[in-house]
Design a protein around this motif. Sequence first.
Motif, PDB file in Angstrom:
ATOM      1  N   UNK A  17     -36.692  -7.665  42.079  1.00 35.68           N
ATOM      2  CA  UNK A  17     -36.382  -6.528  41.218  1.00 35.68           C
ATOM      3  C   UNK A  17     -36.081  -5.259  42.025  1.00 35.68           C
ATOM      4  N   UNK A  18     -36.500  -5.243  43.305  1.00 39.87           N
ATOM      5  CA  UNK A  18     -36.314  -4.041  44.128  1.00 39.87           C
ATOM      6  C   UNK A  18     -34.916  -3.916  44.705  1.00 39.87           C
ATOM      7  N   UNK A  24     -30.268  -6.415  36.351  1.00 38.19           N
ATOM      8  CA  UNK A  24     -31.304  -7.414  36.635  1.00 38.19           C
ATOM      9  C   UNK A  24     -30.711  -8.800  36.850  1.00 38.19           C
ATOM     10  N   UNK A  25     -29.721  -9.179  36.043  1.00 37.97           N
ATOM     11  CA  UNK A  25     -29.184 -10.533  36.184  1.00 37.97           C
ATOM     12  C   UNK A  25     -28.445 -10.700  37.509  1.00 37.97           C
ATOM     13  N   UNK A  26     -27.793  -9.636  37.988  1.00 41.23           N
ATOM     14  CA  UNK A  26     -27.087  -9.699  39.268  1.00 41.23           C
ATOM     15  C   UNK A  26     -28.083  -9.820  40.417  1.00 41.23           C
ATOM     16  N   UNK A  62     -31.748 -13.991  27.827  1.00 44.38           N
ATOM     17  CA  UNK A  62     -30.367 -13.539  28.029  1.00 44.38           C
ATOM     18  C   UNK A  62     -30.122 -13.159  29.491  1.00 44.38           C
ATOM     19  N   UNK A  63     -31.113 -12.483  30.117  1.00 47.71           N
ATOM     20  CA  UNK A  63     -30.966 -12.060  31.509  1.00 47.71           C
ATOM     21  C   UNK A  63     -30.883 -13.281  32.427  1.00 47.71           C
ATOM     22  N   UNK A  69     -25.265 -18.088  34.807  1.00 42.60           N
ATOM     23  CA  UNK A  69     -23.809 -18.108  34.611  1.00 42.60           C
ATOM     24  C   UNK A  69     -23.098 -17.539  35.833  1.00 42.60           C
ATOM     25  N   UNK A  70     -23.652 -16.460  36.404  1.00 44.92           N
ATOM     26  CA  UNK A  70     -23.089 -15.869  37.618  1.00 44.92           C
ATOM     27  C   UNK A  70     -23.088 -16.891  38.753  1.00 44.92           C
ATOM     28  N   UNK A  71     -24.190 -17.621  38.903  1.00 45.64           N
ATOM     29  CA  UNK A  71     -24.291 -18.623  39.962  1.00 45.64           C
ATOM     30  C   UNK A  71     -23.325 -19.783  39.735  1.00 45.64           C
TER      31      UNK A  71
END
Length: 473
Positions: A17-18, A24-26, A62-63, A69-71
């Motif tokens: 998270x840092x 957050x999802x990225x 959702x996150x 989905x990004x991966x």
Amino acid sequence: MASLSARALAALIVGWRDLAQSPAYVALADRVRLLILDGRIALGTRLPAERELAAQLGLSRTTVSAAYADLRESGYLDSLRGSGSVARLPSRGGVVPDVFVTDQLDFSKAVLPAHPAVADAAPRAAAALPSFLDESGFDPMGLRVARQAIADRYTSRGLPTDPDEVLITVGAQHAIGLLASTILSRGDRAVIESPSYPHAVDALRAAGARVVAVPVSPDDGWDESALEQAFQRTSPVLAYLMPDNHNPTGASMPLAQRERLVALAAAQGTTLVIDETIGGLELDGHDAHPPFATLGRAVTLGSLGKSVWGGLRIGWIRADRELIQRVARQRFVTDLGTPILDQLILVELMGELDRILDDRRTYLRASRDHLARRLAELLPDWRMPPVSGGIAAWVNIGLPISSQLVLAARNEGLVIAAGSRFGVEGLFERFVRIPFTYPREVIDRGVTALAAAWHTVTRTPMHVTGEEYAQVV
């Protein structure tokens, strides 16, 4: 098919998270992507279901769905019917360069080029080989002539050693794994430095150890209070430490602290496993310490991989006869002996090792100073601490975005390990290990790539000329 639980994945991505100001999802996708690239999530591993990971991390589904989905879009996950989401690497056309692409500059390994003595020793070893052709080659202890050469070196350095107190291994990592599997049982506590050599952590955990981390830093060395508490509160069965030119900080433990460590281990019945693979690479300020075992009971391991050549896969364990015999019996589980020709090369090199180490120190001093100058020029906000020994600098980049920086560096043609790779629980996002084992022109390319990557993740102006950038891309 191997699978990774939500709890296990959450432990691997502590601190995700840092990572900068990303959504957050990225940030979550970036951390998982780095774990796959670093090999900490093996290819073909099934990741936890989105709902399970969301619950474990305290996120909305959702996150997590957006991160997966990004991966998938970048080629790092396959969603297979009946198998869930499975880790993979993208094709050459993927967004992030593949870690196995050979045209990238690789700073993830702190390795020196082969010393010329290897080429000179190899023909002499080959000439001696016919005398050993009646050997079976299946010897868990190693050739006696090789064990004698190592024993003689320990004896000359103040630690009387018999060949029967030495076992030859296929490199230092092999030695760590053998000792861990011999000494530890599942659930045993094992002390280790933080940061530390990541493959040692892997070996301890593979043997079932519960790892207890003790802080060490370039400026302050080993945290005396934390070290004492780790032994007294957990009664560890094993402690793996690198007190000479520690990887990655370059720190060396003072004599008085070594003596207290031996007393702590004796009081708790802890087996000290002392990694001396970077011993002898003191660059300034102090001479090499005698072998750690001169102070009391300790197992020591060494190799020629860091000082002579990584391609010479030869290492050793020095311990009492009883433990050496136990390790030899345990070895049959995984392999049956060390190549004879490599051992004969070791025999030829041991008599020249002092000269080789002197050459290496001269080379490393110049490379270290060159790295410091280039970082000051191109990345002046980063802090490279004084490095009095070893093969790499533990550089503070100022922001907790080491993982993002590493991903951006891959797009600049540079493979380098994030600081979190050296932390027991994914810590050290403010750090990156930069080796100074490479020639000056290679260091220049690497620092230029890091400067370009830093610009990408922070949007700060680059201190890089167009000509320098062109050398990287």
